[in-house]
Design an enzyme around this catalytic site. Sequence first.
Site, PDB file in Angstrom:
ATOM      1  N   TYR A 194       0.813  -1.219   0.000  1.00 48.06           N
ATOM      2  CA  TYR A 194       0.000   0.000   0.000  1.00 48.06           C
ATOM      3  C   TYR A 194       0.846   1.269   0.000  1.00 48.06           C
ATOM      4  CZ  TYR A 194      -4.222  -2.730   0.680  1.00 48.06           C
ATOM      5  OH  TYR A 194      -5.253  -3.612   0.513  1.00 48.06           O
ATOM      6  N   LYS A 212       2.647 -14.066   5.882  1.00 47.36           N
ATOM      7  CA  LYS A 212       2.940 -15.031   4.824  1.00 47.36           C
ATOM      8  C   LYS A 212       4.451 -15.257   4.798  1.00 47.36           C
ATOM      9  CE  LYS A 212       1.310 -17.624   1.554  1.00 47.36           C
ATOM     10  NZ  LYS A 212       0.469 -18.791   1.880  1.00 47.36           N
ATOM     11  N   ASP A 230      -3.070 -17.297   5.425  1.00 46.27           N
ATOM     12  CA  ASP A 230      -4.186 -18.018   4.785  1.00 46.27           C
ATOM     13  C   ASP A 230      -4.891 -18.913   5.794  1.00 46.27           C
ATOM     14  OD1 ASP A 230      -1.581 -18.906   4.497  1.00 46.27           O
ATOM     15  OD2 ASP A 230      -1.998 -20.224   2.808  1.00 46.27           O
ATOM     16  N   ASP A 247      -6.045  -5.561   5.628  1.00 49.01           N
ATOM     17  CA  ASP A 247      -7.185  -4.991   4.894  1.00 49.01           C
ATOM     18  C   ASP A 247      -8.199  -6.094   4.605  1.00 49.01           C
ATOM     19  OD1 ASP A 247      -8.695  -3.132   3.612  1.00 49.01           O
ATOM     20  OD2 ASP A 247      -7.419  -2.946   1.847  1.00 49.01           O
TER      21      ASP A 247
END
Length: 487
Positions: free
Chosen positions: A134, A181, A214, A238
Amino acid sequence: MPYITPSGKKLVTVIPGDGIGPECVYAAIRIIEATGAPIEWEERHAGERVFKEGLASGVRPDTMESIAKTRVVLKGPLGTPIGYGEKSANVTLRKLYETYANVRPAREFPGVRTPYSGRGIDLVIIRENIEDLYAGIEHMQTPGVAQCLKLISDKGCEKVVRFAFEFARSEGRKSVVAATKSNIMKLTEGMLKRVHERVARDYPDIEAWHLIIDNTAHQLVRAPEQFDVIVTTNMNGDIISDLSSALIGGLGFAPSANIGNEVAIFEAVHGTAPKYAGKNVINPTAVILSAVMMLRHLGEFEAAQLIEDAVIVTLEDGKKLTRDVVGDARAATTTEYTDEIIRNLGRRPINWKRREYRPIQLPQVSPDPVTVVPKTRRTVGVDIFIESGLHSEEIGRSLEDFAAGTKLHLKMISNRGTRVYPPTGAITDNVDHWRCRFIANDGVAAISDADILDLVSRVQQRYRWMHLEKLEEIDGEPGWTKAQGED
Ligand code: NAP
């Protein structure tokens, strides 16, 4: 420190915003005024109307002056019209004032039926708010290949992770999970994981563990009640915070706070929902609860509790609820719902456990840009990114020739992260963007900028290069990751 007006009140910059923003924000202001809390408002503007005035940032100078003075903002959502401004005014506001922690609570509300009702969801997502994808640093690498830089800093992670632990303490919460991740992006996402492990040692009273993002999404749908505080990187946050808001009744119920050490901005998670603008039908709860968070930030704990209780009582009673909760046939207008909350000020809910809130101790991090000083550091190679429509074998052989006689040799070429030269037997569908990895020859301890520029000047005789990455060993550890299939 809040700005105190001559009449002894705390001054807040209010940005009504676009679309449904003004309806939500004025509802929250009416309720705060009904409590008698000592708050005064300075109304300023940002977003669509400012883009239309021709300001590409979407934020007027007088809005910035007001924020610099008050340090506290209550804002409605801002639209980002295509064709006016390039950047979202929301993101601009968050970044201009270094509001590094985006706090997004999701708690089950009595009277709001969802498939999760009765499970006791009460979690908070703390999303890093400045860095990651971002930051919006994007470049076309070739006419057909785009790149977005994912920059994650130790300093940025330290601030948001420390904030998450301090936040947990301020609300008497038990655990802070880091969701990343890091299994794939070992350096960037892995940095948040490593900082979380480091900072957790300072908070032995709070449980800390790590989950892959995930699996976090999976666990949030499967058993959301297991979570307390989740701290995560910007884009992960987000996505999972919108997911979490759906678990408790939707965007109409999802408040948020953007907290920095200087400025704090309070707003709903939702956007401008333009199709409902001006229709007096939307649910203002998300902005009202954002205003509750703002009151706590300002030390107005009593008024905050009064409003939170009145919202919950209104939901428990279920007499006047908006269409997103009860459907069109039985819906109250936004104004009727707000009036009902005001009428309920002073009542205690039945099915709502109050939290003990304490002021948050904001993390103090050095203002110095450098926070990590390694003991050793040396350049041992370079990745040269080139554009070419040739096949990998031909590129590989020619680059080996170009490197002959320099201090470096070609180690491998990858295409979108997978090694294609020397060939591995893999079957890849290549594009015209190649990462060519050159490593210092045996016996060369380190290479200099001149060595790299010499190599680049040879490579550019045949290929268009678009960027370079030095390969640096930092404290003896490689400061890069391998390609898939690279030995
Ligand atoms: P959105 O405005 O959040 O609306 C998506 C849907 O969520 C609405 O159509 C509605 O669902 C529901 N919804 C949102 N707020 C609600 C409320 N208060 N009460 C009841 N239902 C509500 O998302 P979007 O349509 O993707 O974005 C529209 C604009 O907002 C874009 O320009 C975007 O850039 C901007 N935006 C701004 C912010 C911000 O300022 N922080 C955040 C997100 C998006 P139903 O259609 O099912 O009724």
